[in-house]
Design a protein around this motif. Structure first.
Motif, PDB file in Angstrom:
ATOM      1  N   PRO A   8       0.812  -1.362   0.230  1.00  0.00           N
ATOM      2  CA  PRO A   8       0.023   0.032   0.019  1.00  0.00           C
ATOM      3  C   PRO A   8       0.714   0.966  -0.352  1.00  0.00           C
ATOM      4  N   ALA A   9       1.552   0.834   0.467  1.00  0.00           N
ATOM      5  CA  ALA A   9       2.883   2.285   0.552  1.00  0.00           C
ATOM      6  C   ALA A   9       3.168   2.806  -0.715  1.00  0.00           C
ATOM      7  N   HIS A  10       3.926   2.258  -2.077  1.00  0.00           N
ATOM      8  CA  HIS A  10       4.052   2.133  -2.744  1.00  0.00           C
ATOM      9  C   HIS A  10       2.940   1.781  -4.008  1.00  0.00           C
ATOM     10  N   GLY A  11       1.379   2.363  -4.251  1.00  0.00           N
ATOM     11  CA  GLY A  11       0.737   2.963  -4.987  1.00  0.00           C
ATOM     12  C   GLY A  11      -0.121   1.274  -4.678  1.00  0.00           C
ATOM     13  N   GLY A  12      -0.063   0.675  -4.134  1.00  0.00           N
ATOM     14  CA  GLY A  12      -0.653  -0.243  -3.593  1.00  0.00           C
ATOM     15  C   GLY A  12      -0.243  -1.832  -4.274  1.00  0.00           C
ATOM     16  N   ARG A  13       0.831  -1.799  -5.379  1.00  0.00           N
ATOM     17  CA  ARG A  13       1.459  -2.999  -5.829  1.00  0.00           C
ATOM     18  C   ARG A  13       1.181  -3.977  -5.194  1.00  0.00           C
ATOM     19  N   TRP A  14       0.880  -5.086  -6.479  1.00  0.00           N
ATOM     20  CA  TRP A  14       0.980  -6.547  -6.156  1.00  0.00           C
ATOM     21  C   TRP A  14       2.517  -6.707  -6.010  1.00  0.00           C
ATOM     22  N   THR A  15       2.614  -7.051  -5.518  1.00  0.00           N
ATOM     23  CA  THR A  15       4.256  -7.801  -5.647  1.00  0.00           C
ATOM     24  C   THR A  15       4.575  -9.382  -5.069  1.00  0.00           C
ATOM     25  N   SER A  16       3.321  -9.883  -5.397  1.00  0.00           N
ATOM     26  CA  SER A  16       3.206 -11.518  -4.956  1.00  0.00           C
ATOM     27  C   SER A  16       1.965 -12.113  -5.253  1.00  0.00           C
ATOM     28  N   LEU A  17       1.891 -12.340  -5.976  1.00  0.00           N
ATOM     29  CA  LEU A  17       0.942 -13.875  -6.475  1.00  0.00           C
ATOM     30  C   LEU A  17       0.993 -15.070  -7.146  1.00  0.00           C
ATOM     31  N   ARG A  18       1.686 -15.859  -5.702  1.00  0.00           N
ATOM     32  CA  ARG A  18       2.099 -17.443  -5.351  1.00  0.00           C
ATOM     33  C   ARG A  18       0.980 -18.612  -4.908  1.00  0.00           C
ATOM     34  N   ASP A  44       8.473   0.329 -14.528  1.00  0.00           N
ATOM     35  CA  ASP A  44       8.516  -0.298 -14.882  1.00  0.00           C
ATOM     36  C   ASP A  44       9.124  -1.734 -13.913  1.00  0.00           C
ATOM     37  N   ALA A  45       8.300  -1.323 -12.465  1.00  0.00           N
ATOM     38  CA  ALA A  45       8.749  -2.672 -11.696  1.00  0.00           C
ATOM     39  C   ALA A  45       8.643  -4.515 -11.530  1.00  0.00           C
ATOM     40  N   GLY A  46       7.549  -4.066 -12.411  1.00  0.00           N
ATOM     41  CA  GLY A  46       7.065  -5.509 -13.118  1.00  0.00           C
ATOM     42  C   GLY A  46       5.340  -5.799 -10.938  1.00  0.00           C
ATOM     43  N   GLY A  47       5.048  -6.942 -11.195  1.00  0.00           N
ATOM     44  CA  GLY A  47       4.366  -7.237 -10.139  1.00  0.00           C
ATOM     45  C   GLY A  47       2.793  -6.849 -11.108  1.00  0.00           C
ATOM     46  N   LEU A  48       1.917  -6.836  -9.901  1.00  0.00           N
ATOM     47  CA  LEU A  48       0.244  -6.391 -10.401  1.00  0.00           C
ATOM     48  C   LEU A  48       0.190  -4.515  -9.975  1.00  0.00           C
ATOM     49  N   GLU A  49       0.027  -3.791 -11.055  1.00  0.00           N
ATOM     50  CA  GLU A  49      -0.075  -2.276 -11.045  1.00  0.00           C
ATOM     51  C   GLU A  49      -1.731  -2.123 -10.885  1.00  0.00           C
ATOM     52  N   GLU A  50      -2.247  -1.188 -10.393  1.00  0.00           N
ATOM     53  CA  GLU A  50      -4.169  -0.580 -10.505  1.00  0.00           C
ATOM     54  C   GLU A  50      -3.477   0.351 -11.039  1.00  0.00           C
ATOM     55  N   CYS A  51      -4.024   0.472 -12.721  1.00  0.00           N
ATOM     56  CA  CYS A  51      -3.708   1.505 -14.007  1.00  0.00           C
ATOM     57  C   CYS A  51      -5.267   2.222 -13.542  1.00  0.00           C
ATOM     58  N   VAL A  52      -5.362   3.476 -13.010  1.00  0.00           N
ATOM     59  CA  VAL A  52      -6.716   4.103 -13.388  1.00  0.00           C
ATOM     60  C   VAL A  52      -5.902   5.582 -13.200  1.00  0.00           C
ATOM     61  N   PRO A  53      -6.879   6.777 -14.137  1.00  0.00           N
ATOM     62  CA  PRO A  53      -7.857   6.452 -15.192  1.00  0.00           C
ATOM     63  C   PRO A  53      -7.668   6.151 -16.762  1.00  0.00           C
ATOM     64  N   THR A  54      -6.387   5.556 -16.804  1.00  0.00           N
ATOM     65  CA  THR A  54      -6.248   5.256 -17.969  1.00  0.00           C
ATOM     66  C   THR A  54      -4.757   4.353 -18.085  1.00  0.00           C
ATOM     67  N   VAL A  55      -3.690   4.092 -18.718  1.00  0.00           N
ATOM     68  CA  VAL A  55      -3.173   3.291 -18.744  1.00  0.00           C
ATOM     69  C   VAL A  55      -1.842   3.460 -19.440  1.00  0.00           C
ATOM     70  N   ARG A  56      -2.145   3.905 -21.339  1.00  0.00           N
ATOM     71  CA  ARG A  56      -1.240   4.670 -21.748  1.00  0.00           C
ATOM     72  C   ARG A  56      -1.864   6.671 -21.960  1.00  0.00           C
ATOM     73  N   GLY A  57      -1.039   7.147 -22.180  1.00  0.00           N
ATOM     74  CA  GLY A  57      -0.834   8.110 -22.223  1.00  0.00           C
ATOM     75  C   GLY A  57      -0.709   8.710 -20.476  1.00  0.00           C
ATOM     76  N   THR A  58      -2.085   9.760 -20.250  1.00  0.00           N
ATOM     77  CA  THR A  58      -1.895  10.973 -19.394  1.00  0.00           C
ATOM     78  C   THR A  58      -2.245  10.525 -18.650  1.00  0.00           C
ATOM     79  N   PRO A  59      -1.794  10.878 -16.718  1.00  0.00           N
ATOM     80  CA  PRO A  59      -0.498  10.212 -16.556  1.00  0.00           C
ATOM     81  C   PRO A  59      -0.657   8.760 -17.014  1.00  0.00           C
ATOM     82  N   ASP A  60       1.154   8.495 -17.591  1.00  0.00           N
ATOM     83  CA  ASP A  60       1.167   7.627 -18.391  1.00  0.00           C
ATOM     84  C   ASP A  60       1.134   6.816 -17.151  1.00  0.00           C
ATOM     85  N   HIS A  61       0.191   5.109 -17.257  1.00  0.00           N
ATOM     86  CA  HIS A  61      -0.265   4.327 -16.229  1.00  0.00           C
ATOM     87  C   HIS A  61      -0.956   4.684 -15.209  1.00  0.00           C
ATOM     88  N   GLY A  62      -1.708   6.182 -14.710  1.00  0.00           N
ATOM     89  CA  GLY A  62      -2.862   6.203 -14.315  1.00  0.00           C
ATOM     90  C   GLY A  62      -1.968   7.412 -13.071  1.00  0.00           C
TER      91      GLY A  62
END
Length: 269
Positions: A8-18, A44-62
């Motif tokens: 959660p502290a760093h964008g809510g990224r999923w760091t493991s799906l095991r 691009d650190a990998g994992g699963l990022e929550e991209c919203v309100p866009t993926v490409r474009g502005t802001p890049d990856h949401g």
């Protein structure tokens, strides 16, 4: 049962799906993911990022990946300039599910993607509904529609460069990079004997599966391999490109709810 770890502290990224001994998420070598702020270039650190309100474009990856999230109980929330997003992940008998609530002014349009970069072997394949509309987005090429599984045989003049394998196969590095958005809400990844099933549900919103197959074709300067299977609300990578029906939209209630389920049992056709 799937084990999920998030940050959660760093964008809510999923760091493991095991699942047992199998880690499904790919992790890159890019540095600085833990030091980003809103407006920074995507790392691009990998994992699963929550991209919203866009993926490409502005802001890049949401706008959510670069902000700290707040955890209360089993729910993580993030507040951005025009919306707030809450996510609750829980285990299920078949795997796991993530429930989402986005709050914004009625009429707010957005694209959301569970930008899951997966650690897949060259022999991995992807099951989606045969014949589903696949809109292809090669780097620096115009949009083109083809039925799934799109790809070879390549027709001269369709692309600046061939696609290589059909998109339902990942394959070894061949210097290609292509993205696609497929009109389906259920996908299953096959990699040897391992299976990862993903399904998306949302009332009254456009549902898709985005595919990113970068086999050493991106970026041009220092290309690397990364492969993504990304359940999506919306039908385009860039919200600015959305036509009628291509974006999710907040109704009069001021909120949109959806659910992502994950498991090891493939139920795709």
């Amino acid at each position: 049962m799937l084990e999920i770890v998030t940050d959660p502290a760093h964008g809510g990224r999923w760091t493991s799906l095991r699942a047992g001994d199998r880690e499904w998420l790919w992790h890159g070598t890019a540095a600085g993911r833990d030091r980003v702020s809103p407006g920074d270039a995507f790392v691009d650190a990998g994992g699963l990022e929550e991209c919203v309100p866009t993926v490409r474009g502005t802001p890049d990856h949401g706008d959510a990946w670069s902000r700290p999230w707040k955890r209360e109980g089993d729910t993580d929330t993030v507040r951005c300039e025009r919306f707030a997003l809450a996510r609750t992940i829980r285990g299920t008998a078949d795997g796991a599910e993530a429930g989402y609530v986005l709050e914004a002014d009625p009429g707010f349009a957005f694209v959301w993607a569970a930008h899951a970069l997966l650690d897949l072997s060259p022999g991995a394949s992807l099951r989606l509904r045969d014949g589903a509309r696949a809109r292809l987005f090669p780097e620096a090429a115009p949009l083109l529609d083809r039925p799934w599984p799109a790809g070879a045989p390549w027709v001269e003049g369709d692309w600046p460069a061939p696609l290589g394998l059909p998109l339902d196969r990942f394959g070894p590095e061949d210097g290609t990079a292509v993205g696609a958005v497929v009109d389906d809400a259920r996908a299953c990844v096959h990699d040897g004997t391992d299976r990862l099933a993903l399904a998306l549900e949302a009332d009254g919103q456009p549902l898709s599966i985005a595919v990113w197959r970068n086999l050493g074709g991106f970026p041009a300067e220092q290309p690397y391999r990364s492969t993504g299977v990304e359940p999506m609300l919306g039908g385009v990578f860039d919200l600015a490109d959305a036509g009628p029906g291509d974006a999710a939209r907040v109704p009069a209630s001021g909120e949109v709810r959806w659910r992502l389920t994950l498991g090891a049992a493939c139920r795709c056709p």
